[in-house]
Design a protein around this motif. Structure first.
Motif, PDB file in Angstrom:
ATOM      1  N   LEU A  41     -39.085  38.750  -9.747  1.00 43.84           N
ATOM      2  CA  LEU A  41     -37.690  38.912 -10.388  1.00 43.84           C
ATOM      3  C   LEU A  41     -37.243  37.721 -10.494  1.00 43.84           C
ATOM      4  CD1 LEU A  41     -36.100  41.983  -8.176  1.00 43.84           C
ATOM      5  CD2 LEU A  41     -37.540  41.878 -10.165  1.00 43.84           C
ATOM      6  N   THR A  42     -37.865  36.590 -10.059  1.00 42.07           N
ATOM      7  CA  THR A  42     -37.208  35.276 -10.340  1.00 42.07           C
ATOM      8  C   THR A  42     -37.368  34.907 -11.898  1.00 42.07           C
ATOM      9  OG1 THR A  42     -38.015  34.645  -8.197  1.00 42.07           O
ATOM     10  CG2 THR A  42     -37.430  32.830  -9.770  1.00 42.07           C
ATOM     11  N   GLY A  43     -36.190  34.491 -12.394  1.00 40.88           N
ATOM     12  CA  GLY A  43     -36.527  34.160 -14.079  1.00 40.88           C
ATOM     13  C   GLY A  43     -36.439  35.257 -14.808  1.00 40.88           C
ATOM     14  N   ALA A  99     -40.134  44.132 -26.656  1.00 38.95           N
ATOM     15  CA  ALA A  99     -40.409  45.393 -26.075  1.00 38.95           C
ATOM     16  C   ALA A  99     -40.517  44.897 -24.784  1.00 38.95           C
ATOM     17  CB  ALA A  99     -41.448  46.157 -26.671  1.00 38.95           C
ATOM     18  N   ILE A 100     -40.049  45.522 -23.623  1.00 35.19           N
ATOM     19  CA  ILE A 100     -40.163  45.310 -22.185  1.00 35.19           C
ATOM     20  C   ILE A 100     -40.441  46.475 -21.216  1.00 35.19           C
ATOM     21  CG2 ILE A 100     -39.406  44.247 -20.208  1.00 35.19           C
ATOM     22  CD1 ILE A 100     -37.734  42.240 -21.661  1.00 35.19           C
ATOM     23  N   ILE A 101     -41.532  46.769 -20.716  1.00 34.45           N
ATOM     24  CA  ILE A 101     -41.868  47.776 -19.735  1.00 34.45           C
ATOM     25  C   ILE A 101     -41.655  47.423 -18.548  1.00 34.45           C
ATOM     26  CG2 ILE A 101     -43.474  49.432 -19.348  1.00 34.45           C
ATOM     27  CD1 ILE A 101     -44.958  48.863 -21.751  1.00 34.45           C
ATOM     28  N   SER A 102     -40.649  48.098 -17.782  1.00 36.38           N
ATOM     29  CA  SER A 102     -40.564  47.805 -16.283  1.00 36.38           C
ATOM     30  C   SER A 102     -41.120  49.175 -15.386  1.00 36.38           C
ATOM     31  CB  SER A 102     -39.161  47.538 -15.892  1.00 36.38           C
ATOM     32  OG  SER A 102     -38.083  48.572 -16.521  1.00 36.38           O
ATOM     33  N   PHE A 103     -41.206  49.024 -14.206  1.00 40.71           N
ATOM     34  CA  PHE A 103     -41.643  49.990 -13.444  1.00 40.71           C
ATOM     35  C   PHE A 103     -40.680  50.115 -12.099  1.00 40.71           C
ATOM     36  CE2 PHE A 103     -45.221  48.930 -16.084  1.00 40.71           C
ATOM     37  CZ  PHE A 103     -46.046  50.162 -16.202  1.00 40.71           C
ATOM     38  N   GLU A 136     -36.161  45.716 -11.737  1.00 46.45           N
ATOM     39  CA  GLU A 136     -36.516  45.178 -13.158  1.00 46.45           C
ATOM     40  C   GLU A 136     -35.618  45.825 -14.129  1.00 46.45           C
ATOM     41  OE1 GLU A 136     -40.993  44.089 -12.382  1.00 46.45           O
ATOM     42  OE2 GLU A 136     -40.723  45.787 -13.179  1.00 46.45           O
ATOM     43  N   ASP A 137     -35.797  46.866 -14.480  1.00 48.76           N
ATOM     44  CA  ASP A 137     -34.782  47.884 -15.412  1.00 48.76           C
ATOM     45  C   ASP A 137     -33.538  47.452 -15.533  1.00 48.76           C
ATOM     46  OD1 ASP A 137     -35.021  49.705 -17.778  1.00 48.76           O
ATOM     47  OD2 ASP A 137     -33.815  50.875 -16.217  1.00 48.76           O
ATOM     48  N   ARG A 138     -32.783  47.185 -14.340  1.00 45.16           N
ATOM     49  CA  ARG A 138     -31.356  46.831 -14.365  1.00 45.16           C
ATOM     50  C   ARG A 138     -31.173  45.400 -15.120  1.00 45.16           C
ATOM     51  NH1 ARG A 138     -30.196  47.748  -8.568  1.00 45.16           N
ATOM     52  NH2 ARG A 138     -31.102  49.607  -8.960  1.00 45.16           N
ATOM     53  N   SER A 187     -43.332  56.164 -13.562  1.00 44.65           N
ATOM     54  CA  SER A 187     -42.139  55.041 -13.317  1.00 44.65           C
ATOM     55  C   SER A 187     -41.999  54.175 -14.621  1.00 44.65           C
ATOM     56  CB  SER A 187     -42.316  54.194 -12.058  1.00 44.65           C
ATOM     57  OG  SER A 187     -43.721  53.669 -12.170  1.00 44.65           O
ATOM     58  N   ALA A 188     -42.556  54.460 -15.522  1.00 40.79           N
ATOM     59  CA  ALA A 188     -42.482  53.328 -16.422  1.00 40.79           C
ATOM     60  C   ALA A 188     -41.333  53.512 -17.508  1.00 40.79           C
ATOM     61  CB  ALA A 188     -43.817  53.308 -17.445  1.00 40.79           C
ATOM     62  N   LYS A 189     -40.502  52.414 -17.903  1.00 36.07           N
ATOM     63  CA  LYS A 189     -39.525  52.470 -18.611  1.00 36.07           C
ATOM     64  C   LYS A 189     -39.562  51.523 -19.753  1.00 36.07           C
ATOM     65  CE  LYS A 189     -36.444  54.485 -15.459  1.00 36.07           C
ATOM     66  NZ  LYS A 189     -35.077  54.145 -14.679  1.00 36.07           N
ATOM     67  N   LEU A 190     -39.595  51.781 -20.987  1.00 33.13           N
ATOM     68  CA  LEU A 190     -39.485  50.908 -22.066  1.00 33.13           C
ATOM     69  C   LEU A 190     -38.450  50.783 -22.905  1.00 33.13           C
ATOM     70  CD1 LEU A 190     -41.120  49.137 -24.177  1.00 33.13           C
ATOM     71  CD2 LEU A 190     -41.691  51.393 -25.510  1.00 33.13           C
ATOM     72  N   ARG A 191     -37.931  49.458 -22.955  1.00 34.68           N
ATOM     73  CA  ARG A 191     -36.723  48.947 -23.499  1.00 34.68           C
ATOM     74  C   ARG A 191     -37.157  48.108 -24.802  1.00 34.68           C
ATOM     75  NH1 ARG A 191     -31.925  50.602 -21.196  1.00 34.68           N
ATOM     76  NH2 ARG A 191     -32.224  51.267 -18.822  1.00 34.68           N
ATOM     77  N   VAL A 192     -36.487  48.330 -26.003  1.00 33.49           N
ATOM     78  CA  VAL A 192     -36.830  47.657 -27.275  1.00 33.49           C
ATOM     79  C   VAL A 192     -35.564  47.005 -27.718  1.00 33.49           C
ATOM     80  CG1 VAL A 192     -38.213  47.503 -29.281  1.00 33.49           C
ATOM     81  CG2 VAL A 192     -39.005  48.991 -27.431  1.00 33.49           C
TER      82      VAL A 192
END
Length: 306
Positions: free
Chosen positions: A213-215, A234-238, A242-244, A297-302
């Motif tokens: 989570l650093t950086g 595009a970022i996938i978090s799990f 991370e998603d927040r 648990s994968a979440k994609l934000r674009v």
């Protein structure tokens, strides 16, 4: 077994390059699954793949070898994006992907110590450098372990597990995944239809070991700064932590103030640079979840740069 990247079709649909002959960056290239799909779909682009895991880079090198000089692979962390691009003399890119998850190769290798399902050394380091999970477990004070388990694992029984770890290590160092699992289960018993008692503790230790989570928020800023106009990130978090962070960064870069409402002056640096393309995060279909349980648990934000 062929590695199956999560949300593969969704990434390919969203991450179209802003220029047909531009440069795409896969900032966490892993085993090269997403990268391969992007190179196939966009024959005019070049791709820069970054990863901290040397074994993953070797595998992606083999997988992507047929694309020749269209691919440049670099060992490094995605947080070092700006430095890496400077070294490659790249000023701007036409699209960027970051898949923040641990690969199936890492999880299934008992020798890496990522999973409580296998007996192995309690390591968890993605790149082999720095302190291992065993180092943390055997050296941190009880209150430090409690904070890691609570903040990074959102573990409700963090204090009890930390206390049990300290007690157990006083008898003998905790150096294997199995031993840690046994310690956790003295505090947190398995319950029907719930996740394994070790899940949140292992997640927390992995995040702490690799400083995941650093950086991350700075990485989002850096990624946006190198995008061309019309290029997409595009970022996938799990996990929710991370998603927040990604959600908050996207909102701020959209121009939405994310400061607490009682602050007299905005201090979050909100500025209108992005258009968010995914109001809610994109998640895996039922078919993909059945085929690849790790996609659940994968979440994609674009977002797209203005």
């Amino acid at each position: 077994m062929i590695h199956e990247p999560v949300l593969f079709n969704e990434v390919l649909d969203y991450l179209r390059p802003s220029r047909a002959n531009g440069i795409l960056v896969d900032a966490t290239v892993g085993l090269g699954g997403h990268a391969e799909g992007l190179l196939e779909r966009h024959p005019g682009v070049r791709l820069i793949g970054i990863d901290r895991d040397p074994e993953a880079l070797e595998r992606s090198k083999s997988r992507l070898s047929r694309f020749g000089d269209r691919v440049t692979l670099v060992r490094g962390r995605h947080e070092s994006l700006i430095e890496i691009l400077k070294q490659l003399q790249v000023d701007a890119v036409s699209g960027l992907l970051a898949d923040l998850g641990v690969s199936s190769m890492q999880l299934d290798d008992a020798g890496r110590g990522f999973s409580f399902r296998f007996d192995g050394p309690l390591d968890m380091r993605m790149g082999g450098e720095g302190r291992s999970a065993a180092d943390l477990v055997n050296s941190l004070e009880e209150h430090e372990l409690t904070k890691i388990l609570r903040d990074y694992g959102e573990e409700r029984m963090a204090r009890g597990i930390a206390r049990a770890i300290v007690k157990a290590r006083n008898e003998a160092p905790i150096v294997t995944t199995t031993r840690l699992t046994e310690v956790i289960r003295t505090v947190k018993r398995p319950r029907y239809n719930e996740i394994d008692p070790s899940t949140l503790t292992f997640q927390a230790l992995r995040i702490a070991t690799n400083e995941e989570l650093t950086g991350l928020e700075r990485f989002v800023d850096d990624a946006v700064s190198v995008l061309e106009s019309g290029a997409r990130l595009a970022i996938i978090s799990f996990h929710s932590l991370e998603d927040r962070i990604v959600k908050r960064a996207f909102r701020r870069l959209k121009g939405e103030c994310t400061c607490p409402p009682n602050l007299p002056v905005c201090g979050c640096g909100a500025k209108s640079e992005l258009e968010i393309l995914t109001g809610r995060p994109v998640i895996a279909s039922e078919e993909e979840e059945e085929r690849n349980p790790r996609s659940r648990s994968a979440k994609l934000r674009v977002a797209e740069k203005k």
